[in-house]
Write an enzyme that holds these catalytic residues in place. Structure first.
Site, PDB file in Angstrom:
ATOM      1  N   LYS A 175     -15.246  19.523 -29.268  1.00 16.04           N
ATOM      2  CA  LYS A 175     -16.465  20.257 -29.630  1.00 16.04           C
ATOM      3  C   LYS A 175     -16.832  19.998 -31.091  1.00 16.04           C
ATOM      4  CE  LYS A 175     -16.828  24.171 -27.562  1.00 16.04           C
ATOM      5  NZ  LYS A 175     -16.146  25.415 -27.226  1.00 16.04           N
ATOM      6  N   ARG A 209       6.936  -5.592  12.029  1.00 15.70           N
ATOM      7  CA  ARG A 209       8.336  -5.230  11.815  1.00 15.70           C
ATOM      8  C   ARG A 209       9.020  -4.983  13.143  1.00 15.70           C
ATOM      9  NH1 ARG A 209      10.004   0.179   8.796  1.00 15.70           N
ATOM     10  NH2 ARG A 209       9.471   1.078  10.812  1.00 15.70           N
ATOM     11  N   HIS A 232     -17.733  29.177 -14.486  1.00 11.65           N
ATOM     12  CA  HIS A 232     -16.360  28.699 -14.660  1.00 11.65           C
ATOM     13  C   HIS A 232     -15.789  28.148 -13.361  1.00 11.65           C
ATOM     14  CE1 HIS A 232     -12.036  29.630 -14.329  1.00 11.65           C
ATOM     15  NE2 HIS A 232     -12.024  28.873 -15.396  1.00 11.65           N
ATOM     16  N   GLY A 251     -13.663  26.875 -20.156  1.00  8.90           N
ATOM     17  CA  GLY A 251     -13.416  28.301 -19.954  1.00  8.90           C
ATOM     18  C   GLY A 251     -11.981  28.730 -20.191  1.00  8.90           C
ATOM     19  N   ARG A 269     -20.661  17.467 -24.740  1.00  4.41           N
ATOM     20  CA  ARG A 269     -19.379  16.819 -24.446  1.00  4.41           C
ATOM     21  C   ARG A 269     -19.554  16.006 -23.180  1.00  4.41           C
ATOM     22  NH1 ARG A 269     -16.489  22.448 -22.549  1.00  4.41           N
ATOM     23  NH2 ARG A 269     -17.873  22.806 -20.794  1.00  4.41           N
ATOM     24  N   GLU A 324      15.117  -2.644   1.486  1.00  2.33           N
ATOM     25  CA  GLU A 324      15.088  -1.170   1.443  1.00  2.33           C
ATOM     26  C   GLU A 324      16.481  -0.583   1.271  1.00  2.33           C
ATOM     27  OE1 GLU A 324      13.110   0.190   5.035  1.00  2.33           O
ATOM     28  OE2 GLU A 324      13.930  -1.445   6.200  1.00  2.33           O
ATOM     29  N   CYS A 370       5.657  -1.991   1.131  1.00  4.88           N
ATOM     30  CA  CYS A 370       5.027  -1.325   2.269  1.00  4.88           C
ATOM     31  C   CYS A 370       5.479   0.128   2.412  1.00  4.88           C
ATOM     32  CB  CYS A 370       5.255  -2.101   3.567  1.00  4.88           C
ATOM     33  SG  CYS A 370       6.985  -2.164   4.045  1.00  4.88           S
ATOM     34  N   TYR A 373       1.243  -8.528  -3.152  1.00  3.81           N
ATOM     35  CA  TYR A 373       0.356  -7.566  -2.496  1.00  3.81           C
ATOM     36  C   TYR A 373       1.010  -6.190  -2.402  1.00  3.81           C
ATOM     37  CZ  TYR A 373       3.265  -7.975   1.698  1.00  3.81           C
ATOM     38  OH  TYR A 373       4.317  -7.937   2.563  1.00  3.81           O
ATOM     39  N   SER A 393       9.433  -7.608   1.723  1.00  5.94           N
ATOM     40  CA  SER A 393       8.541  -6.462   1.612  1.00  5.94           C
ATOM     41  C   SER A 393       9.404  -5.271   1.227  1.00  5.94           C
ATOM     42  CB  SER A 393       7.831  -6.217   2.943  1.00  5.94           C
ATOM     43  OG  SER A 393       7.032  -5.068   2.832  1.00  5.94           O
ATOM     44  N   ARG A 423       4.460  -1.156  12.532  1.00  2.00           N
ATOM     45  CA  ARG A 423       5.741  -0.633  13.028  1.00  2.00           C
ATOM     46  C   ARG A 423       5.689  -0.642  14.545  1.00  2.00           C
ATOM     47  NH1 ARG A 423       4.701   3.307   8.468  1.00  2.00           N
ATOM     48  NH2 ARG A 423       6.605   3.529   7.218  1.00  2.00           N
ATOM     49  N   MET A 468     -10.214  28.688 -23.023  1.00  5.65           N
ATOM     50  CA  MET A 468      -9.937  29.403 -24.252  1.00  5.65           C
ATOM     51  C   MET A 468     -11.153  30.245 -24.629  1.00  5.65           C
ATOM     52  SD  MET A 468      -7.427  26.922 -26.230  1.00  5.65           S
ATOM     53  CE  MET A 468      -8.541  25.580 -26.246  1.00  5.65           C
ATOM     54  N   ARG A 511     -15.391  29.750 -31.850  1.00  2.00           N
ATOM     55  CA  ARG A 511     -15.030  29.186 -30.543  1.00  2.00           C
ATOM     56  C   ARG A 511     -13.879  28.210 -30.671  1.00  2.00           C
ATOM     57  NH1 ARG A 511     -20.546  27.024 -28.040  1.00  2.00           N
ATOM     58  NH2 ARG A 511     -19.504  27.537 -26.108  1.00  2.00           N
ATOM     59  N   GLY A 543      10.613  -1.840   1.101  1.00  2.00           N
ATOM     60  CA  GLY A 543      10.467  -0.577   1.828  1.00  2.00           C
ATOM     61  C   GLY A 543      10.953   0.516   0.902  1.00  2.00           C
ATOM     62  N   THR A 544      10.036   0.984   0.065  1.00  2.00           N
ATOM     63  CA  THR A 544      10.465   1.893  -1.001  1.00  2.00           C
ATOM     64  C   THR A 544      10.746   3.312  -0.520  1.00  2.00           C
ATOM     65  OG1 THR A 544       8.117   1.938  -1.517  1.00  2.00           O
ATOM     66  CG2 THR A 544       9.547   0.676  -2.996  1.00  2.00           C
ATOM     67  N   ASN A 545      10.392   3.604   0.745  1.00  5.25           N
ATOM     68  CA  ASN A 545      10.779   4.924   1.266  1.00  5.25           C
ATOM     69  C   ASN A 545      12.305   4.966   1.386  1.00  5.25           C
ATOM     70  OD1 ASN A 545       8.043   5.298   1.610  1.00  5.25           O
ATOM     71  ND2 ASN A 545       8.066   4.766   3.781  1.00  5.25           N
ATOM     72  N   ASP A 546      12.834   3.973   2.077  1.00 12.93           N
ATOM     73  CA  ASP A 546      14.285   3.933   2.234  1.00 12.93           C
ATOM     74  C   ASP A 546      14.982   3.557   0.938  1.00 12.93           C
ATOM     75  OD1 ASP A 546      14.991   4.751   4.853  1.00 12.93           O
ATOM     76  OD2 ASP A 546      13.987   2.968   5.630  1.00 12.93           O
TER      77      ASP A 546
HETATM   78  C1  PEP Z   1      10.284   2.099   4.010  1.00 10.07           C
HETATM   79  O1  PEP Z   1      11.456   2.401   4.190  1.00 10.07           O
HETATM   80  O2  PEP Z   1       9.745   2.096   2.906  1.00 10.07           O
HETATM   81  C2  PEP Z   1       9.437   1.721   5.166  1.00 10.07           C
HETATM   82  C3  PEP Z   1       8.204   1.301   4.976  1.00 10.07           C
HETATM   83  O3  PEP Z   1       9.956   1.879   6.399  1.00 10.07           O
HETATM   84  P1  PEP Z   1      10.015   3.259   7.192  1.00 10.07           P
HETATM   85  O4  PEP Z   1       9.221   4.231   6.419  1.00 10.07           O
HETATM   86  O5  PEP Z   1       9.476   2.985   8.520  1.00 10.07           O
HETATM   87  O6  PEP Z   1      11.481   3.533   7.176  1.00 10.07           O
HETATM   88 MG    MG Z   2      12.361   1.888   6.086  1.00  9.90          MG
END
Ligand code: PEP
Ligand code: MG
Length: 905
Positions: free
Chosen positions: A26, A649, A482, A105, A363, A777, A863, A883, A796, A590, A107, A96, A798-801
């Site tokens: 301000k 897969r 607000h 809003g 602003r 993974e 993935c 990718y 690829s 899958r 403060m 102010r 597999g960042t979940n596992d």
């Molecule tokens: C993973 O593990 O990242 C994955 C893509 O496989 P899923 O989620 O099917 O185990």
């Molecule tokens: Mg997996």
């Protein structure tokens, strides 16, 4: 001596807009506007670093500050006329807050500072307007007692017992007793009486009299602004927005200009473009004979500035353009100048004092996601900004908003319209009614219910409840209230000014047209139209094909990004949708997902049969039956993705999940397999695993039962040949999951090569385009990536596992304790949503580096769910992946993040 005060006004300033870290947004912009020669009331800014000093000194000020403030106030009086504390011609001040990043809003503001029983007489003589002077006084008492005497002292009254509300009740009672419709109908005598009542009430409730000294007021107000930086609501807002505590707030002190001097005065808030849709129209609201607080606090429903802004409920309202034509034209001119100067949409506060326009603030305006996209693309076309800047203007969060669900038009057409308000925040939402912010938090956040918070008006104390609710509905307030500002910034569905609602907070209910709605009942809001419906209407995904600016912005991303964007899709419909969003291939198909959902009864039954088989003969027989289903599903998706690579897969199912629990289904399957139910149960028990996440899944299944791999590879390659022969352009990539050791891959690769020869011979073709690769993974696979790459043509991640195995957090059970980690700050965010770059990220980097050492042209992607998370996508770009792959609806987010990654490089 250090400089503690930066003055502005009278055509010059001691700062400019580059100094926002020091002067707050301000203060810096007031300086900038003063430099540009805009009509800004003179004033000064005490910079943000003073806020930290104030806390270091335990609420005291450094030497020299008082002298500098006093000198600056004298300077203001020279420009504006009058002197602070003067009994003849008193200069009044507004005090102010103003942080580096705007916190709408959050403060506090105190207006008319400097009015006392002594200076009041001077103001009356000066203006010849007794009514105005008492109106200003009652406003000062309200704001000052609330902000300085209550909030900054840490007094936390119970709901409805705050001093501000108690004073407002007195005002309401007065109006009711006199039959007055609005505040402006009260006479000087009425206000005089009210001021007496206010003072008595303040002393009774807060235990101290309202200060009758101009000196005490200014320092009380400055201290309260600093204190407000650490008020509960400001802290809550900072946590949500990730604003560091040490930034501090500046204090802006300005000469008052009066919008409440009569019918030739007014005040308002405006945006240089429509902040809800992004349309290039001057957009704003105003109130005659009022002060700024009335507009933002949502106490009176304001009027549209021009005809373009009118809607059903404001059709016959008087516009600012009609009432104050000259000032309106001046503002249109300033609007143009502001956009040219800042190259972005500005949010303005203005006051008209007796026919003269004053700019109180500008602003960069908050906007909805849809508006952010439209403005970025439009401004680029208008030559205000270039494509890079346009892309920077749209955050991943803004994009998420336009991908948000909306109310299904079919359901809406058939539903009962309860009420209509102003469409303040986008999208649609349904939820159970709650009437206090604390209830919204308990039921929404803690109990995981979908709730809609309904309030008369929201005040900054409601931030936590608004955040927890899926939507907000208020009975009062306008588009710049607000509630509207905060909801818009968060992309939260929000309807304000819905005057048909009568709320009874105590009994946790509301009534609309005589019908009572109690807490817990469902309603649905359409935040794009302002419609409120009874019950729980269906929500559907938005239609983006007709959103021209969205498509154009997405085209901009393609001009910058290097990363390819693929999708995780398991059906032709998903694949098609993803192509529509710009996907350039499938990164994860899958196979087991074809056994879920609609039309899957028959293949599921056959899959179950295969799972419950006890030996190879039985299993091969079951696989033969399953084969046509598998092939037709794979073929249909490959067909849709002609011209693009498709990573398929091989089966990675948690087997026990596929065993039916229902007694009839178990019996049916046992009969089909020709075994007794006792034998069936024995086989089912055998399949039970203590830790299925680390169990007999992925490649392990293919090693135990090679015929399962064989059938899948055959289905993929036969589909590919047949489609190629039909003239399609098919690129399957066969992916082996849950790999820990290169030998697992080598084992499976032998099967692939064998089937490949058989299919080639069967169809009499020389070659079938395909690749064989693996998922990374399991940490061991990442660490031994140089060896894995000997057999894999692509990786690829597999960042979940990989996250599960690196942290040792079971994906299935983590929800039980992860919230504690986040709440206690043990982890900054959920590592299953955003890649943990320090740990899991290292494994990915090592995996890529070692893999490419063996095979320089190794194709690398991701993935896991992280492929659609903006921060993770930027990380993937930085470590040179080829990718990312994510669910169809997140493809646009990944495209934008991939472009951001390049722009930030
Ligand atoms: C993973 O593990 O990242 C994955 C893509 O496989 P899923 O989620 O099917 O185990
Ligand atoms: Mg997996």
């Amino acid at each position: 001596m250090s400089k503690y005060v930066y003055s502005f006004g009278g055509g010059t300033a001691e700062g400019d807009s580059t100094m926002r870290n020091l002067l707050g947004g301000k203060g810096a912009n007031l300086c900038e506007m003063a430099n540009l020669g805009f009509p800004v009331p003179p004033g000064f800014t005490i910079p943000t670093d003073l806020c930290n000093i104030y806390y270091e000194l335990d609420g005291d000020y450094p030497e020299g500050l008082k002298e500098q403030v006093n000198a600056a106030i004298v300077k203001m009086g020279d420009i504006r006329g009058g002197a602070y504390g003067s009994t003849e011609n008193p200069l009044l001040l507004s005090v102010r807050s103003g942080a580096r990043q705007s916190m709408p809003g959050m403060m506090d503001t105190i207006l008319n500072v400097g009015l006392t029983t002594e200076t009041l007489g001077g103001l009356i003589t000066q203006t010849g307007n007794e009514r105005f002077a008492y109106d200003a006084y009652r406003r000062l008492i309200t704001m000052y007692s609330d902000v300085v005497m209550e909030k900054s002292k840490g007094i936390e009254p119970t709901e409805g017992r705050g001093i501000r509300l108690q004073l407002e009740h007195l005002l309401e009672a007065k109006k009711e007793a006199l039959g007055a419709e609005g505040d402006t109908d009260l006479t000087a005598d009425d206000l005089k009486d009210l001021v007496d009542q206010y003072k008595t009430t303040v002393e009774r409730v807060l235990g101290t009299p309202f200060p009758d000294s101009a000196e005490e007021q200014i320092w009380g107000a400055i201290g309260a602004v600093f204190d407000s930086w650490n008020a509960t609501r400001a802290i809550a807002y900072r946590r949500i927005e990730g604003i560091p505590d040490e930034w501090g707030t500046a204090v802006n002190v300005q000469a008052m200009v009066y919008g409440n001097m009569g019918e030739n005065s007014a005040t308002g808030v405006a945006f240089t473009r429509d902040p809800a849709t992004g349309e290039n129209i001057f957009y704003g609201e105003w109130l005659a004979n009022a002060q700024g607080e009335d507009v933002v606090a949502g106490l009176r429903t304001p009027l549209p500035v021009n005809d373009l802004m009118k809607n059903d409920s404001s059709d016959d309202s008087e516009t600012l353009e009609a009432r104050h034509k000259a000032c309106y034209d001046e503002m249109i001119d300033l609007r143009e100048k502001l956009e040219q100067h800042y190259g972005d949409m500005q949010d303005i506060e203005f006051t008209i004092e007796d026919g003269q326009l004053w700019m109180l603030q500008c602003r960069t305006g908050k906007r909805t996601g849809a508006a952010a996209i439209k403005m970025a693309v439009d401004m680029c076309k208008e030559g205000l900004i270039d494509k890079k800047e346009a892309l920077k203007r749209v955050s991943a969060d803004s994009l998420v908003q336009v991908l948000l669900p909306m109310v299904d038009p079919a359901a809406e057409g058939a539903a009962e319209l309860l009420a209509k308000g102003l469409p303040a925040g986008p999208g649609g939402a349904n939820g159970k009614l709650v009437f206090t912010s604390d209830d919204a938090v308990t039921q929404g956040k803690e109990n995981g219910e979908k709730v809609i918070l309904v309030r008369d008006e929201t005040s900054p104390e409601d931030v936590h409840g608004m955040h927890a609710a899926s939507a907000v509905l208020t009975a009062k307030g306008g588009m710049t209230s607000h509630a509207a500002l905060v909801a818009r910034a968060w992309g939260k569905c929000c309807i304000v000014g819905c005057s048909d609602i009568e709320i009874d907070v105590e009994n946790r209910q509301m009534s609309i047209g005589g019908k009572i709605f109690k807490e817990g009942e469902w309603i649905t809001l359409n935040g794009t139209t302002g419609n409120v419906y009874d019950g729980q209407l269906d929500l559907i995904d938005p239609d983006l094909e007709t959103n021209v600016e969205f498509t154009e912005l997405m085209d901009f991303t393609d001009e910058f990004r290097r990363l390819k964007i693929r999708t995780n899709a398991d059906t032709p419909a998903d694949a098609q949708r993803a192509i529509g969003f710009g996907a350039e291939g499938i990164g994860l198909f899958r196979i087991e997902h074809m056994f879920y959902g609609e039309g899957s009864d028959e293949p599921l039954f056959k899959l179950r049969k295969m799972i419950m088989s006890s030996d190879e003969v039985e299993r091969r027989a079951a696989l033969d039956e399953l084969y046509p289903h598998m092939k037709s599903d794979i073929k249909a998706t490959l067909d849709v993705m002609s011209g693009y690579p498709v990573t398929i897969r091989l089966l990675d199912p948690p087997l026990h999940e596929f065993v039916p629990h229902d007694a009839n289904a178990r019996q049916e399957l046992a009969s089909e397999l020709n075994v007794s139910i006792t034998e069936f149960n024995r086989r089912s028990d055998d399949l039970h695993e203590t830790n299925p996440m680390m169990g007999h899944r992925g490649v392990r299944l293919g090693i135990s039962f090679p015929e399962i791999t064989e059938a899948q590879v055959r289905a993929i390659l036969e589909s590919a040949v047949e489609l190629t022969q039909e003239g399609r352009d098919i690129h399957p990539e066969i992916m082996i999951p849950v790999l820990g050791h290169v030998n697992e891959l080598k084992n499976q690769k032998k099967i692939v090569d064998q089937v490949y020869q058989e299919v080639r011979e069967k169809y009499n073709v020389d070659a079938i385009d395909h690749m064989v690769g693996t998922m990374i993974e399991i940490p061991r696979a990442a660490l031994t990536a140089d060896k894995v790459a000997e057999a894999a043509e692509f990786f690829s991640f597999g960042t979940n596992d990989l996250t599960q195995m690196s942290f040792g957090f079971s994906r299935d059970d983590v929800a039980g304790f992860l919230p504690d980690y986040i709440e206690q700050g043990v982890l900054d965010n959920d590592p299953f949503q955003t890649v943990d770059q320090d740990g899991v990220g290292q494994l990915i980097e090592v995996g890529i580096e070692r893999g490419r050492k063996t095979r320089p042209d190794l194709k690398v992607g991701i993935c896991g769910e992280h492929g659609g998370d903006a921060d993770s996508v930027i990380f993937c770009h930085n470590i040179n992946m080829d990718y990312v792959s994510c669910s169809p609806f997140r493809v646009p987010i990944a495209r934008l993040a991939a472009a951001h990654a390049v722009i930030q490089d």
